[in-house]
Design a protein around this motif. Structure first.
Motif, PDB file in Angstrom:
ATOM      1  N   GLY A 160      43.081 154.133  20.575  1.00 50.78           N
ATOM      2  CA  GLY A 160      42.640 152.753  20.605  1.00 50.78           C
ATOM      3  C   GLY A 160      42.887 152.198  21.994  1.00 50.78           C
ATOM      4  O   GLY A 160      43.141 152.945  22.947  1.00 50.78           O
ATOM      5  N   LEU A 187      46.316 157.805  17.573  1.00 52.27           N
ATOM      6  CA  LEU A 187      46.367 158.420  16.254  1.00 52.27           C
ATOM      7  C   LEU A 187      46.156 159.923  16.413  1.00 52.27           C
ATOM      8  O   LEU A 187      45.359 160.346  17.258  1.00 52.27           O
ATOM      9  CB  LEU A 187      45.254 157.884  15.343  1.00 52.27           C
ATOM     10  CG  LEU A 187      45.125 156.380  15.108  1.00 52.27           C
ATOM     11  CD1 LEU A 187      43.878 156.119  14.255  1.00 52.27           C
ATOM     12  CD2 LEU A 187      46.360 155.831  14.431  1.00 52.27           C
ATOM     13  N   ALA A 221      50.937 157.962  14.185  1.00 50.98           N
ATOM     14  CA  ALA A 221      50.494 156.931  15.117  1.00 50.98           C
ATOM     15  C   ALA A 221      51.637 156.500  16.019  1.00 50.98           C
ATOM     16  O   ALA A 221      52.806 156.575  15.644  1.00 50.98           O
ATOM     17  CB  ALA A 221      49.948 155.729  14.341  1.00 50.98           C
ATOM     18  N   GLN A 239      48.042 147.964  14.180  1.00 55.02           N
ATOM     19  CA  GLN A 239      47.148 149.122  14.305  1.00 55.02           C
ATOM     20  C   GLN A 239      47.840 150.467  14.099  1.00 55.02           C
ATOM     21  O   GLN A 239      47.166 151.503  13.991  1.00 55.02           O
ATOM     22  CB  GLN A 239      46.420 149.113  15.652  1.00 55.02           C
ATOM     23  CG  GLN A 239      47.295 149.100  16.890  1.00 55.02           C
ATOM     24  CD  GLN A 239      47.506 147.703  17.443  1.00 55.02           C
ATOM     25  OE1 GLN A 239      47.810 146.765  16.702  1.00 55.02           O
ATOM     26  NE2 GLN A 239      47.363 147.558  18.741  1.00 55.02           N
ATOM     27  N   ILE A 268      39.968 160.635  11.498  1.00 60.98           N
ATOM     28  CA  ILE A 268      40.609 159.440  12.036  1.00 60.98           C
ATOM     29  C   ILE A 268      39.672 158.799  13.045  1.00 60.98           C
ATOM     30  O   ILE A 268      38.834 159.476  13.649  1.00 60.98           O
ATOM     31  CB  ILE A 268      41.965 159.769  12.713  1.00 60.98           C
ATOM     32  CG1 ILE A 268      41.783 160.900  13.742  1.00 60.98           C
ATOM     33  CG2 ILE A 268      43.007 160.134  11.674  1.00 60.98           C
ATOM     34  CD1 ILE A 268      43.028 161.185  14.565  1.00 60.98           C
ATOM     35  N   ALA A 294      39.356 155.591  16.152  1.00 59.38           N
ATOM     36  CA  ALA A 294      39.863 154.519  17.003  1.00 59.38           C
ATOM     37  C   ALA A 294      38.961 154.462  18.223  1.00 59.38           C
ATOM     38  O   ALA A 294      38.208 155.398  18.499  1.00 59.38           O
ATOM     39  CB  ALA A 294      41.310 154.768  17.400  1.00 59.38           C
ATOM     40  N   SER A 301      42.169 150.703  13.597  1.00 61.67           N
ATOM     41  CA  SER A 301      42.309 152.108  13.193  1.00 61.67           C
ATOM     42  C   SER A 301      41.594 152.322  11.867  1.00 61.67           C
ATOM     43  O   SER A 301      41.503 151.406  11.040  1.00 61.67           O
ATOM     44  CB  SER A 301      43.785 152.486  13.021  1.00 61.67           C
ATOM     45  OG  SER A 301      44.516 152.268  14.206  1.00 61.67           O
TER      46      SER A 301
END
Length: 574
Positions: A288, A293, A303, A311, A336, A338, A345
């Motif tokens: 992110g 992640l 994370a 997040q 996953i 981001a 997330s």
């Protein structure tokens, strides 16, 4: 004009937020259960294709949307769009900040423009920066860049904005690139032999060169990665990540929020292994804005980094400099998501459930929350700020046909039909059972009829074909003039719904010259709605209508009734 149109899109997004204003819990965080369902309900009306969830696609026509196969929405206000079509053509539209559309100019456009300089190229992967700048790899492994370049993030050796796609060959000429990633102002690519190359902004060591000098051309990231085979890369705003084939994670760049997962907040100018993941085999990494992640081979998510919006999914807003497990559910995670431009997330489970946490329309979700979406892409379209795509979106054509779609396809199909109508010397192929199901007239007329050919002389070919097609599609496709003949048929067969459709079509073709003829047809076939419509039209255009040949040849009884009715509504008053 363009600024106004894009402002309208922004206004719609802002007002959608107000209309669906979520309820906060006692801590001031977002209670997603109060917002997810309303948002999903709103989106259902936007879905011509999955890409319809991004407002900028409203600038495309329905026909254009049907051709989309890949798409990327990017930019600080999600007002830039690149997409490919079924014909492998690339189109762009939007504000064109810093020439990020690659068209050779900085003019904004609300109409899709073809990116001719990449004609014939098929996109394998694509990423974008904050400037924005674009890094694109083709299926042949070539790399093209364009857009913002103040920090050499285009890798062309200059700091001049790239108005057209630039083919990077320096240090990559004999390499096949299979993955690309962009931070805010730096770029990474991964080659088929597991090497990582980086260039661009390097104030925090994000290109991994060991210094903080900007890198104007691609340079291989070595150090701890020298003898490693990298299988996945990702970029945060000012940091970089790489997963190697042994499942280890290497990180470098800015670490002020602990986004490198090293247990500290000091920047890292060269790749460093995340020691806290010892014994854990990582498959994928996603970054992110300032958080990270990773997904393990056991379907577990960890994370770390910034957590101002929750997040990290830990239930609080405290930053974490070490990997922390994210508890989603018992089902394993398979994806996953981001994006370096957002604090959001998302994850998808093997069972198809999609969870999100972090920034949600400007508010905070501190624990993973089950959404009603089927894709992580939807999370970023609907909840992230800006509402961009976190990856190159693939829009796969849906090969599944509904019952209605299947029936439409089979109309006039000689390969499956068991009955054909001969009208004006031409055949129309149909299926007895469907006609009997859909029409009372055929239910009786075909009951004991074993013939496979039926001759029809009462109606013209266009009219009768439109009628039979209506039984398959529930719609009609005729000109307003021909629809009068279909109205006659609908009256004869007592198809009331078809009569309504005919009247709607006929209304669209009315003019002063044919108004009386259409009024006569409406009276003849007892189409009261159409009769009233035609009468009002005649009254509103009375001077011109009374001078037409249709009015001069009007049936005596109809003329008498018309004058009487017109008089009652005051049409002849001075």
């Amino acid at each position: 004009m363009v600024s106004l149109a894009l402002s309208v899109l922004k206004y719609c997004r802002l007002n959608l937020k107000c209309l669906l204003m979520p309820v906060k819990d006692e801590r001031g965080d977002l209670d997603v259960s109060k917002v997810v369902k309303p948002v999903q309900a709103t989106l259902s009306s936007l879905k011509m294709l999955d890409v319809g969830k991004w407002p900028i696609f409203s600038l495309c026509s329905e026909a254009e949307l049907q051709l989309v196969r890949q798409a990327c929405v990017f930019g600080s206000a999600s007002n830039e769009l690149l997409y490919t079509t079924v014909n492998d053509e690339i189109f762009v539209l939007g504000t064109n900040c810093c020439g990020c559309l690659g068209l050779g100019d900085v003019q904004s456009t609300i109409e899709p423009r073809r990116l001719d300089s990449l004609s014939g190229k098929k996109i394998a992967c694509l990423s974008y920066g904050s400037g924005p700048h674009i890094v694109l790899a083709t299926t042949e492994g070539e790399v093209f860049t364009w857009g913002h370049n103040a920090y050499s993030q285009l890798g062309n050796g200059t700091t001049n904005a790239g108005l057209v796609p630039y083919h990077i060959s320096t240090n990559l000429s004999n390499k096949q690139v299979i993955e690309v990633a962009c931070g805010s102002y730096h770029s990474l690519v991964l080659t088929s032999d597991g090497e990582v190359f980086a260039w661009g902004y390097n104030n925090s060591g994000q290109v991994g060169s060991g210094s903080t000098a900007n890198q104007p051309i691609p340079r291989r990231v070595t150090g701890c990665l020298q003898s490693k085979v990298v299988v996945n890369i990702a970029c945060g705003q000012m940091c970089s990540m790489a997963v190697v084939n042994t499942g280890e994670v290497f990180v470098w760049g800015y670490n002020g929020n602990g986004q490198l997962g090293l247990g500290s907040s000091g920047n890292q100018p060269t790749p460093c292994r995340v020691a806290a993941l010892q014994g854990i085999r990582v498959q994928r990494v996603a970054c992110g804005y300032a958080h990270t992640l990773v997904l393990t081979d056991e379907g577990q998510v960890y994370a770390w980094g910034a957590n101002s919006y929750g997040q990290l999914g830990t239930g609080n807003k405290s930053n974490q400099s070490y990997p922390t497990p994210v508890v989603v559910e018992k089902d394993r995670i398979i994806e996953i998501a981001a994006c370096h431009s957002a604090h959001t997330s998302a994850a998808k489970t093997q069972g198809g459930h999609v969870y999100m946490w972090g920034q949600c329309r400007g508010q905070s979700v501190t624990l993973p929350h089950l959404t009603h979406f089927s894709s992580t892409d939807d999370v970023f379209a609907c909840f992230a700020t800006p509402a961009v795509t976190w990856r190159l979106l693939s829009v796969e054509p849906d090969d599944h046909l509904t019952v209605a779609e299947s029936l439409k396809r089979e109309f006039d199909n000689p390969n499956t039909a068991d009955l054909k109508f001969l009208v004006d010397g031409k055949y129309i192929y149909v299926h007895k059972v469907l006609l009997k199901i859909r029409c009372e007239h055929f239910r009786s007329s075909l009951e004991d009829n074993e013939d496979d050919i039926v001759e029809m002389s009462e109606f013209s070919y266009p009219v009768y074909r439109a009628f039979l097609e209506y039984l398959y599609t529930d719609s009609i496709s005729l000109s307003p003039e021909e629809a009068v003949g279909l109205l006659d048929l609908a009256t004869f067969y007592r198809e009331n719904r078809l009569k309504k459709l005919c009247q709607q079509t006929i209304k669209q073709g009315i003019c002063e010259e044919n108004a009386i003829a259409l009024l006569s047809a409406a009276v003849k076939y007892e189409a009261q709605d159409l009769e009233e419509f035609c009468f009002r039209f005649c009254i509103n255009h009375l001077t011109v209508v009374t001078q037409t040949s249709g009015f001069a040849e009007m049936d005596h009884d109809l003329l008498k009734n018309f004058i009487s009715k017109a008089s009652r509504v005051g049409a002849f008053k001075n």
